[in-house]
Design a protein around this motif. Structure first.
Motif, PDB file in Angstrom:
ATOM      1  N   ARG A  79      -7.993  -1.096  -4.011  1.00 28.03           N
ATOM      2  CA  ARG A  79      -8.771  -2.170  -4.644  1.00 28.03           C
ATOM      3  C   ARG A  79      -9.264  -1.724  -6.016  1.00 28.03           C
ATOM      4  O   ARG A  79      -9.747  -0.600  -6.194  1.00 28.03           O
ATOM      5  N   HIS A  83      -0.928   2.069  -1.311  1.00 31.83           N
ATOM      6  CA  HIS A  83      -0.046   1.202  -2.094  1.00 31.83           C
ATOM      7  C   HIS A  83      -0.804   0.217  -2.984  1.00 31.83           C
ATOM      8  O   HIS A  83      -0.327  -0.115  -4.076  1.00 31.83           O
ATOM      9  N   GLU A  84      -1.943  -0.265  -2.500  1.00 29.41           N
ATOM     10  CA  GLU A  84      -2.672  -1.287  -3.254  1.00 29.41           C
ATOM     11  C   GLU A  84      -4.176  -1.030  -3.198  1.00 29.41           C
ATOM     12  O   GLU A  84      -4.927  -1.806  -2.602  1.00 29.41           O
ATOM     13  N   ARG A 129      -7.980  -9.789   3.414  1.00 27.79           N
ATOM     14  CA  ARG A 129      -8.516  -9.300   2.142  1.00 27.79           C
ATOM     15  C   ARG A 129      -9.239 -10.439   1.445  1.00 27.79           C
ATOM     16  O   ARG A 129      -8.693 -11.522   1.266  1.00 27.79           O
ATOM     17  N   THR A 149       4.371  -2.768   0.042  1.00 31.12           N
ATOM     18  CA  THR A 149       3.270  -2.571   0.981  1.00 31.12           C
ATOM     19  C   THR A 149       3.582  -3.216   2.314  1.00 31.12           C
ATOM     20  O   THR A 149       3.358  -2.629   3.383  1.00 31.12           O
ATOM     21  N   VAL A 153      -0.113  -9.102   0.183  1.00 33.58           N
ATOM     22  CA  VAL A 153       0.292  -7.762  -0.222  1.00 33.58           C
ATOM     23  C   VAL A 153       1.681  -7.823  -0.826  1.00 33.58           C
ATOM     24  O   VAL A 153       2.466  -8.751  -0.582  1.00 33.58           O
ATOM     25  N   GLY A 154       2.017  -6.812  -1.615  1.00 35.94           N
ATOM     26  CA  GLY A 154       3.332  -6.756  -2.230  1.00 35.94           C
ATOM     27  C   GLY A 154       4.420  -6.393  -1.239  1.00 35.94           C
ATOM     28  O   GLY A 154       4.160  -5.968  -0.106  1.00 35.94           O
ATOM     29  N   LEU A 204      -2.537   0.573   3.070  1.00 38.83           N
ATOM     30  CA  LEU A 204      -3.015  -0.373   2.058  1.00 38.83           C
ATOM     31  C   LEU A 204      -3.688   0.363   0.909  1.00 38.83           C
ATOM     32  O   LEU A 204      -3.473   0.038  -0.267  1.00 38.83           O
ATOM     33  N   ASP A 205      -4.503   1.376   1.228  1.00 34.78           N
ATOM     34  CA  ASP A 205      -5.173   2.150   0.178  1.00 34.78           C
ATOM     35  C   ASP A 205      -4.170   2.887  -0.698  1.00 34.78           C
ATOM     36  O   ASP A 205      -4.364   3.017  -1.916  1.00 34.78           O
TER      37      ASP A 205
END
Length: 443
Positions: free
Chosen positions: A337, A334-335, A34, A8, A4-5, A331-332
């Protein structure tokens, strides 16, 4: 790139830090998986003065049940047992020999939640023979199949099924057939360094009470194992479909299918075959919770998104119910899918000719071609019986889901025969075998 970044990671760590501080947890770890790989790990608190790592052991508690279930499903896939087998076929002489292995796996056998012993999580265990001798008819609490009734006793019996069919202790079977193939080298029956010690936290003061740990023996299949965040991340990937050859993806999908629900019409939580299920914010998650004195752990996986999330903590109680779903929401946010890229695919001309409009009586359906020669049949309205079909060696198609799951689709010269239902290109085509046409349409 699965990591993750930075933004995140900071948001995930903050949520974990809030949980550890506000719930007063001696140590708390969490991870995101992931596409089968560890994407983020976080740890807060101290173990022996040091922060926990991804290789620090915690107790799994009832997550152990899912590993035992995997061996039972392996035995089924090998033909050594059938899930409809009565318990008496493999462990004769119990007062509930008529319950099926599937009912034991899904907690619908109606057997008492706890064994007829002292508080098994806090006292030394008994050998299997002694536990079996203590079982009585009164330990049947509900008619088999009637309702969900969580049973630690039931999984002790499944551990005995595994031991008798494999000819080795249940733990050896789990080690050889699940843990070793998946590379879960940090998962053991008793703690090994580095490991957390289990504690209860005083409700009105910031002090700790050490909790007991022992060999549960016959009850061990219900919650004995210790593991690490790294190993539990591998198990999350397994549940999501990265099965490593331990089971086929189809069998793991079967484990994730809801066999029962435990909150009635709400259907927010249920149970499959050795896996707990929950629905949250559009996700259907599979995994398991776990608790033993001094420890809590949970792992969830979303196979549709190839995502897993988990936590492990050394506290008897007190964690919030939302930690893992909050991590998924972060997670949803910031990043999210990205959808897989669409790519054209070659199509069999004969199958391509089948696509398009078909009618079940007067109801129009659309037949679409799927990858690997699969088919989908969907009402034009979008409401009704929707099913996908996979090709069989004999030229038929087998229903994969929906109303027609397990049923056979046959393609005729000018019609589709779906388990005796006839679909035609035009409504009530007179050339179709059934109903063979109707009188003219009237105003």
């Amino acid at each position: 790139m699965n990591q993750v970044g930075e933004t995140t990671a900071r948001a995930l760590l903050r949520r974990l830090a809030v949980e550890q501080a506000e719930c007063r947890v001696p140590s708390l770890t969490a991870a995101i998986v992931r596409d089968g790989e560890l994407a983020w790990f976080g740890g807060r608190g101290r173990i022996g003065g040091l922060p926990p790592t991804a290789e620090t052991q915690y107790r799994l508690g009832s997550i152990t049940k899912s590993l035992v279930a995997a061996v039972v499903l392996r035995l089924r896939d090998e033909g050594r047992l059938d899930l409809l087998d009565p318990l008496d076929k493999h462990v004769p002489g119990t007062p509930f020999g008529d319950v099926t292995l599937a009912q034991l796996l899904s907690h619908t056998a109606g057997i008492s939640a706890e064994p007829p012993t002292d508080w098994w999580e806090r006292t030394p265990g008994l050998p299997a023979a002694d536990l079996l001798a203590r079982l009585e008819p009164g330990h049947r609490k509900h008619r088999p199949g009637r309702r969900y009734h969580y049973s630690n006793t039931g999984f002790a019996l499944l551990g005995e099924v595994v031991a008798r069919l494999r000819g080795v202790p249940w733990l050896r079977a789990v080690q050889d057939e699940v843990l070793d193939p998946l590379g879960m080298t940090g998962t053991t029956a008793r703690p090994r360094a580095p490991h957390a010690s289990g504690y209860a936290v005083h409700p009105f003061a910031d002090v700790l009470l050490p909790e007991p740990e022992h060999d549960a023996q016959a009850m061990a299949p219900a919650g004995q194992l210790w593991s690490t965040p790294l190993d539990l991340a591998r198990w999350a990937a397994f549940i999501a479909g990265d099965t490593g050859g331990v089971l086929s993806p189809a069998t793991v999908a079967e484990m994730r299918e809801p066999a029962t629900v435990n909150d009635g019409d709400a259907w927010t939580s249920g149970y499959g075959l050795g896996l707990q299920l929950t629905r949250h914010a559009g996700r259907r998650l599979a995994g398991h919770t776990g608790s033993m004195p001094g420890f809590q752990a949970t792992v969830w996986a979303d196979p549709a998104d190839r995502i897993g999330v988990l936590f492990m903590a050394n506290i008897t109680s007190g964690l919030s119910d939302s930690l893992l779903t909050d991590l998924l929401a972060i997670l949803d946010e910031h990043e999210p899918r990205l959808p897989d890229e669409w790519r054209p695919a070659a199509a069999d001309p004969d199958l391509l000719a089948l696509t398009g409009l078909w009618h079940w009586g007067s109801t129009p359906y659309v037949l679409r071609l799927l990858p690997q020669r699969g088919l989908s049949l969907t009402p034009v309205s979008g409401k009704g019986r929707i099913s996908r079909f996979v090709p069989q060696d004999d030229g038929t198609w087998l229903g994969l889901d929906g109303y027609y799951a397990g049923e056979t689709l046959r393609v005729g010269a000018d019609h589709l025969d779906l388990n005796t239902f006839i679909f035609t290109r035009t409504p009530y085509d007179p050339s179709a075998p059934v109903p063979g046409g109707v009188e003219e349409w009237q105003a």
